[in-house]
Design a protein around this motif. Structure first.
Motif, mmCIF file in Angstrom:
data_model
loop_
_atom_site.group_PDB
_atom_site.id
_atom_site.type_symbol
_atom_site.label_atom_id
_atom_site.label_comp_id
_atom_site.label_asym_id
_atom_site.label_seq_id
_atom_site.Cartn_x
_atom_site.Cartn_y
_atom_site.Cartn_z
ATOM 1 N N ASP A 53 25.439 -15.940 -29.473
ATOM 2 C CA ASP A 53 25.658 -14.546 -28.822
ATOM 3 C C ASP A 53 25.816 -13.619 -29.611
ATOM 4 O O ASP A 53 25.499 -12.438 -29.483
ATOM 5 C CB ASP A 53 26.920 -14.940 -27.803
ATOM 6 N N GLU A 54 26.474 -13.996 -30.727
ATOM 7 C CA GLU A 54 26.742 -13.124 -31.774
ATOM 8 C C GLU A 54 25.604 -12.731 -32.417
ATOM 9 O O GLU A 54 25.413 -11.418 -32.623
ATOM 10 C CB GLU A 54 27.780 -13.450 -32.817
ATOM 11 N N ARG A 85 23.651 -10.174 -29.985
ATOM 12 C CA ARG A 85 24.316 -8.761 -29.923
ATOM 13 C C ARG A 85 24.072 -8.235 -31.367
ATOM 14 O O ARG A 85 23.616 -6.847 -31.395
ATOM 15 C CB ARG A 85 25.728 -8.938 -29.886
ATOM 16 N N ASP A 86 24.205 -8.658 -32.357
ATOM 17 C CA ASP A 86 23.755 -7.864 -33.824
ATOM 18 C C ASP A 86 22.653 -7.622 -33.601
ATOM 19 O O ASP A 86 22.023 -6.330 -33.963
ATOM 20 C CB ASP A 86 24.105 -8.855 -34.732
ATOM 21 N N VAL A 134 20.295 -6.785 -31.228
ATOM 22 C CA VAL A 134 20.211 -5.784 -30.383
ATOM 23 C C VAL A 134 20.695 -4.523 -30.760
ATOM 24 O O VAL A 134 20.137 -3.743 -30.698
ATOM 25 C CB VAL A 134 20.648 -6.419 -28.988
ATOM 26 N N GLU A 135 21.926 -4.644 -31.278
ATOM 27 C CA GLU A 135 22.308 -3.496 -31.772
ATOM 28 C C GLU A 135 21.774 -2.708 -32.892
ATOM 29 O O GLU A 135 21.582 -1.321 -32.914
ATOM 30 C CB GLU A 135 23.851 -3.708 -32.153
ATOM 31 N N ALA A 192 17.482 -12.833 -28.453
ATOM 32 C CA ALA A 192 17.692 -12.920 -27.002
ATOM 33 C C ALA A 192 17.338 -13.929 -26.205
ATOM 34 O O ALA A 192 17.912 -14.627 -25.320
ATOM 35 C CB ALA A 192 17.469 -11.709 -26.126
ATOM 36 N N ARG A 247 19.111 -17.072 -27.050
ATOM 37 C CA ARG A 247 20.494 -17.164 -26.625
ATOM 38 C C ARG A 247 20.247 -17.556 -25.301
ATOM 39 O O ARG A 247 21.343 -18.434 -24.615
ATOM 40 C CB ARG A 247 21.275 -15.686 -26.810
ATOM 41 N N SER A 306 24.257 -13.253 -17.575
ATOM 42 C CA SER A 306 24.354 -12.010 -18.355
ATOM 43 C C SER A 306 23.517 -12.313 -19.383
ATOM 44 O O SER A 306 22.646 -11.361 -19.718
ATOM 45 C CB SER A 306 25.715 -11.701 -18.910
ATOM 46 N N PRO A 307 23.238 -13.480 -20.098
ATOM 47 C CA PRO A 307 22.316 -13.427 -21.004
ATOM 48 C C PRO A 307 20.875 -13.256 -20.792
ATOM 49 O O PRO A 307 19.923 -12.626 -21.369
ATOM 50 C CB PRO A 307 22.444 -14.820 -21.760
ATOM 51 N N SER A 319 20.221 -9.461 -19.546
ATOM 52 C CA SER A 319 20.124 -8.760 -20.643
ATOM 53 C C SER A 319 18.750 -8.933 -21.536
ATOM 54 O O SER A 319 18.002 -8.005 -22.048
ATOM 55 C CB SER A 319 21.184 -8.743 -21.718
#
Length: 412
Positions: free
Chosen positions: A157-158, A161-162, A164-165, A190, A193, A253-254, A257
């Motif tokens: 997940d981390e 997120r990193d 995608v950011e 992604a 994940r 959610s995963p 997204s």
């Protein structure tokens, strides 16, 4: 029995047997067919004297120059093969049992087909050298613990997120190829994940989720198979039919997204496509050539993209799903980068089946065997057998409580 059948070489029967046992059109697919073919080949080599000890010459008499035939088979041959399997090959007792069962099943088929007059492999004297089966399947005992599951899902997940950011916060004047590279890394993170969350929480078998090269019916789930609003996913079950599997809240959610980031051109795209560069390069070039593109134009088109996957997305060139072996490689990589503590005799990483077994542990302890069996798509009897240690522990607690209630306590 016709003499013609008895004089038939052993391997002349193999292809017919494997077709009968195989899956798909023509019986060409399936894990059972692949494994049975491997063991039949080993048996044939041993029977010919090619896989025994130095003094083993095979089952054909020494003064005869021909390959083994059905006339050479009797219960003594299968007894000797059982002894060979359990000898000095370093195989576990359950593995020996499994390998022998492949040969025994072929032997039974040969009786039905008229090659043999009796099922020699199932006779007590033939099976006597086999080691006792302790009831466990080799390599099928790992179960992700709650700590391991949380560590792995938190790690992926981390990472996602990193990634995608990084992609979504790039300046507007970023070089197009650099932006594509960032999108590719975000897509890969992604995908990983989503895959980990599905394996960790749905208890779906990895062979039902991804592509199996040995079974054409298992092409991997596609986006059209998912209903994120309903929390369900259609999979081709082990029982050879399509069925709906649950997608619990942690998985939604995963997946959602990931879908928004990918924007698959059609619902028929695989949820978990391969990212293998060689596979995608060949696929893109072949597809564009079939569409009439010249080699020079194809080269120029590919040079516009940092990765062939992104070109495939834009041109709707559908890649294959990752395979079950590919999932294992991904989990090996992620288990290492997440630095997860794993103590298991066979696996030094969190294997896919461990996610299913770990979820089974949770369900049995929380809701009992009946509910767990429905979620795991197994019989209650099978679930009770696989998770018998839970019931044993619970009965131990009951026994302890009974002793505390009934036995007089000794005074110190």
């Amino acid at each position: 029995m016709p003499d013609r059948a008895l004089s038939t070489p052993l391997d002349d029967s193999f292809e017919r047997y494997l077709q009968d046992k195989g899956k798909g059109r023509g019986g060409d697919g399936g894990n059972y067919r692949r494994n049975a073919a491997r063991e039949l080949k080993r048996f044939a080599e041993w029977a010919a004297g090619d896989r025994g000890d130095n003094d083993w010459t095979g089952i054909v008499p020494n003064d005869v120059d021909r390959e083994p035939t059905f006339d050479d088979l009797d219960e003594r041959v299968f007894r000797e093969y059982a002894r060979h399997l359990g000898g000095n090959r370093g195989l576990k007792q359950n593995t020996v049992q499994t390998y022998y069962r492949y040969i025994s099943a072929w032997c039974g088929w040969c009786v039905n087909e008229g090659y043999l007059e009796a099922h020699y492999a199932q006779r007590a004297s033939a099976m006597a050298p086999l080691p006792e089966d302790d009831g466990r399947k080799p390599g099928d005992q790992q179960a992700w613990t709650s700590e391991q599951r949380h560590a792995l899902t938190r790690h992926v997940d981390e990472r996602a997120r990193d990634a995608v950011e990084v992609y979504t916060t790039l300046p507007e004047d970023t070089d197009p190829l650099d932006k594509q590279r960032a999108r590719y890394e975000a897509l890969k993170a992604a995908r990983d994940r989503a895959l980990v969350f599905v394996l960790a929480y749905t208890a779906v078998r990895v062979g039902e989720l991804l592509r199996d090269p040995n079974d054409p019916r298992r092409r991997g789930v596609r986006w059209e198979d998912l209903s994120l609003d309903d929390g369900s996913m259609d999979v081709y079950r082990k029982k050879q039919q399509w069925d709906a599997a649950s997608l619990p809240d942690p998985v939604i959610s995963p997946l959602r997204s990931y879908w928004k980031l990918m924007e698959p051109p059609t619902e028929r795209w695989p949820v978990f496509p391969t990212f293998d560069q060689r596979t995608l390069a060949e696929l893109v070039q072949e597809e564009l050539a079939e569409r009439g593109e010249r080699p020079e134009a194809i080269t120029e088109r590919r040079e516009e993209y940092a990765r062939d996957l992104l070109l495939a997305l834009d041109e709707n060139i559908r890649p294959p799903s990752i395979t079950t072996d590919g999932a294992r490689s991904i989990l090996q990589r992620l288990s290492e980068t997440a630095e997860i503590d794993i103590d298991h005799p066979k696996h030094d990483y969190l294997a896919p089946h461990g996610g299913r077994r770990g979820m089974g542990e949770v369900l049995v302890r929380a809701f009992g065997y009946t509910v767990a069996a429905r979620y795991l798509d197994n019989s209650e009897e099978m679930v009770r057998e696989r998770y018998s240690h839970i019931e044993a522990g619970e009965l131990g607690d009951v026994a302890t409580e009974a002793l505390n209630e009934i036995e007089p306590r000794t005074q110190g």
